[in-house]
Write an enzyme that holds these catalytic residues in place. Structure first.
Site, PDB file in Angstrom:
ATOM      1  N   GLU A 196      -5.984  -8.055   0.043  1.00  0.00           N
ATOM      2  CA  GLU A 196      -6.423  -8.169   1.438  1.00  0.00           C
ATOM      3  C   GLU A 196      -7.907  -7.861   1.488  1.00  0.00           C
ATOM      4  O   GLU A 196      -8.369  -6.902   0.862  1.00  0.00           O
ATOM      5  CB  GLU A 196      -5.722  -7.138   2.346  1.00  0.00           C
ATOM      6  CG  GLU A 196      -4.228  -7.278   2.473  1.00  0.00           C
ATOM      7  CD  GLU A 196      -3.622  -6.178   3.369  1.00  0.00           C
ATOM      8  OE1 GLU A 196      -4.367  -5.531   4.128  1.00  0.00           O
ATOM      9  OE2 GLU A 196      -2.407  -5.973   3.286  1.00  0.00           O
ATOM     10  N   GLU A 232       0.836  -1.206   0.000  1.00  0.00           N
ATOM     11  CA  GLU A 232       0.000   0.000   0.000  1.00  0.00           C
ATOM     12  C   GLU A 232       0.875   1.264   0.000  1.00  0.00           C
ATOM     13  O   GLU A 232       0.678   2.165   0.824  1.00  0.00           O
ATOM     14  CB  GLU A 232      -0.940   0.003   1.210  1.00  0.00           C
ATOM     15  CG  GLU A 232      -1.832  -1.229   1.268  1.00  0.00           C
ATOM     16  CD  GLU A 232      -2.888  -1.148   2.369  1.00  0.00           C
ATOM     17  OE1 GLU A 232      -2.667  -0.436   3.371  1.00  0.00           O
ATOM     18  OE2 GLU A 232      -3.946  -1.787   2.218  1.00  0.00           O
TER      19      GLU A 232
END
Ligand SMILES: *[C@@H]1O[C@H](CO)[C@@H](O)[C@H](O)[C@H]1NC(C)=O
Ligand SMILES: *[C@@H]1O[C@H](CO)[C@@H](O)[C@H](O)[C@H]1NC(C)=O
Ligand SMILES: *[C@@H]1O[C@H](CO)[C@@H](O)[C@H](O)[C@H]1NC(C)=O
Length: 480
Positions: free
Chosen positions: A266, A123
């Site tokens: 995720e 991320e």
């Protein structure tokens, strides 16, 4: 005739076998994070994956213990590169060569690890990072691709960039677009991914949407139909997950890649540490997600796509994670830290099976002595909770209602277990007390720690101590 019939039977058999193989190739993988206070041995974890027929795993770094345990398992692996390494790798081709040699080539051998993806950062464009990793991502990809090619892995190991869903914005799925300041970099990344046949990886968290926004319609977060569908032109969305997915499809289409494959890096629901984080909600969400994915029905903008790859977040609870996002952050596991299924969940192969042969510390707990004055205990409580994990005590947590004494005992025990039940870690100026009776109350579980291979090191440490003591004694005898 007879023979032809025989062959056609074989053909049918072969066809149905290959169909069975496709079905067995369940698209549900898991994230295996290791920021734990009580680390389950990597072998236990890999056995847990195998017992549950989980065939894909995502790691956040190239942890050698995890990778060694995965050797020969046949499990497909995504290895992550932490954001903190990107500055170096973006500026040094030789650092990339070395990273690939040490962390990929070494394992991609016969009987080794099936590394399919390398994740460049985790991320890296998260809004809260304020762009600090942004400029490193593309140069790192370019360097690493060259290193992989040199190692003859250019075609087999694919580079990807797991992005948080905050990389794109929109009110409606059809209007999705990447954040304005990311347009240029996303254009480069997506073009790079496309030319290498890599998917776009995104992390989607309806829980966080709900947690951060009290107006967020609860039922839209789950997969069980909704009284708040989102109508977007001809399409109606019944789940935040589908809506979010299609927002990304729109954002990719705007860059000219409407067909770019998408993998969910995720997705999950926590079970403790906040209101809305509980076992029922997590089970309903995750089971709804699995059903949605395995149905292969796709989303309104990508109907009936080939099986979607999804990595659940997460395999195990990680008690040492930062609580900056919230106290729920240590409770994302579908299994508790010790590999025990938290709730009934079917990933497509029957309900979750617990880890076997977990090595626990003895059944002992540390609690506050009920006969002592607890008025001076605040500093001990703080120290214990800073060091160990007390997030279940927080509002909405499973141990929030156990009273002041319960709180103190919980904190003492957490600390004592992290200290591997060292008796001195239960002193607390005489307020702590070791007990053999499980102090768990209702849903509030007072844990017993596990030991892993590393704690065998403790034994060999004491072995060394004995040897040193003997050596000292011998020297003393010689020199006296
Ligand atoms: C391999 O990966 C590990 C874990 O991410 C890291 O600590 C190590 O520095 C890497 N090796 C090289 C040569 O960069
Ligand atoms: C569990 O969380 C859900 C929302 O995530 C909430 O609606 C429900 O009331 C919670 N259940 C309990 C028992 O707290
Ligand atoms: C126990 O600790 C939690 C977390 O610090 C706190 O919210 C709660 O009020 C405490 N309970 C009592 C009775 O002190």
């Amino acid at each position: 005739m007879e023979k032809l019939h025989f062959y056609s039977k074989i053909l049918v058999l072969v066809l149905s076998l290959s169909a069975a193989v496709e079905v067995a190739e369940s698209a549900i993988g898991v994230n295996w994070g290791t920021i734990s206070l009580h680390r389950l041995s990597p072998k236990n974890v890999v056995d847990l994956l195998k017992d549950n027929k989980i065939e894909k795993v995502k790691l956040f770094d190239a942890d050698p213990d995890s990778l060694k345990a995965l050797m020969g398992s046949g499990i497909q692996v995504m290895v992550g590169i932490p954001n903190e390494m990107l500055a170096l790798l973006s500026s040094s081709a030789s650092a990339c060569d070395l990273w690939v040699a040490q962390n990929v080539s070494k394992y991609v051998v016969k009987g080794g690890v099936d590394i399919k993806y390398v994740a460049v950062g985790n991320e890296p464009f998260l809004t809260s990072y304020s762009g600090q990793f942004q400029s490193y991502v593309v140069p790192t990809m370019v360097n690493l691709q060259q290193s992989l090619a040199k190692a003859n892995l250019g075609g087999t190991v694919k580079l990807v960039v797991p992005c948080n869903a905050d990389a794109y914005v929109s009110n409606l799925p059809s209007q999705g677009a990447f954040r304005a300041e990311l347009t240029q970099i996303m254009t480069q990344i997506v073009s790079f991914l496309n030319s290498n046949g890599s998917p776009f990886i995104v992390n989607i968290y309806p829980f966080l949407s709900m947690y951060g926004n009290s107006d967020f319609p609860q039922d839209y977060a789950f997969f069980e139909g909704t009284t708040h569908p989102v109508v977007d032109g001809p399409n109606t969305y019944y789940s935040a997950f589908d809506g979010n997915f299609d927002t990304l499809v729109s954002a990719l289409s705007k860059l000219g890649y409407p067909q770019m494959p998408i993998v969910i890096g995720e997705v999950g629901w926590p079970t403790d540490g906040a209101s809305g984080a509980n076992l029922t909600a997590a089970r309903v969400f995750n089971q709804g997600l699995v059903k949605n994915v395995l149905s292969n029905k796709g989303t309104p903008l990508r109907p009936g796509v080939p099986p979607m790859d999804v990595y659940l977040f997460s395999l195990l609870d990680e008690g040492a994670k930062s609580t900056l996002p919230g106290n729920f952050e240590r409770h994302w596991g579908i299994f508790s830290f010790d590999g025990q299924a938290k709730y009934r969940l079917n990933l497509g192969n029957g309900y979750l099976k617990n880890a076997k042969e977990v090595k626990y510390l003895p059944s002992r707990w540390c609690v506050a002595n009920p006969n002592r004055d607890l008025s001076t205990v605040a500093s001990h409580f703080k120290l214990a909770c800073n060091y160990a994990d007390c997030t279940t005590l927080s509002y909405g947590g499973s141990c929030n209602n156990i009273g002041e004494k319960g709180n103190i005992s919980y904190a003492f025990n957490s600390y004592y277990q992290v200290q591997k039940q060292n008796p001195r870690s239960c002193e607390f100026d005489g307020i702590g007390m070791i007990t053999m009776l499980d102090p768990s109350i209702g849903d509030c579980r007072f844990l017993v720690g596990v030991t892993d291979e590393k704690s065998l090191g403790f034994r060999s440490d004491s072995g060394w101590c004995v040897i040193l003591l003997v050596a000292c004694w011998v020297l003393r005898v010689i020199f006296m």
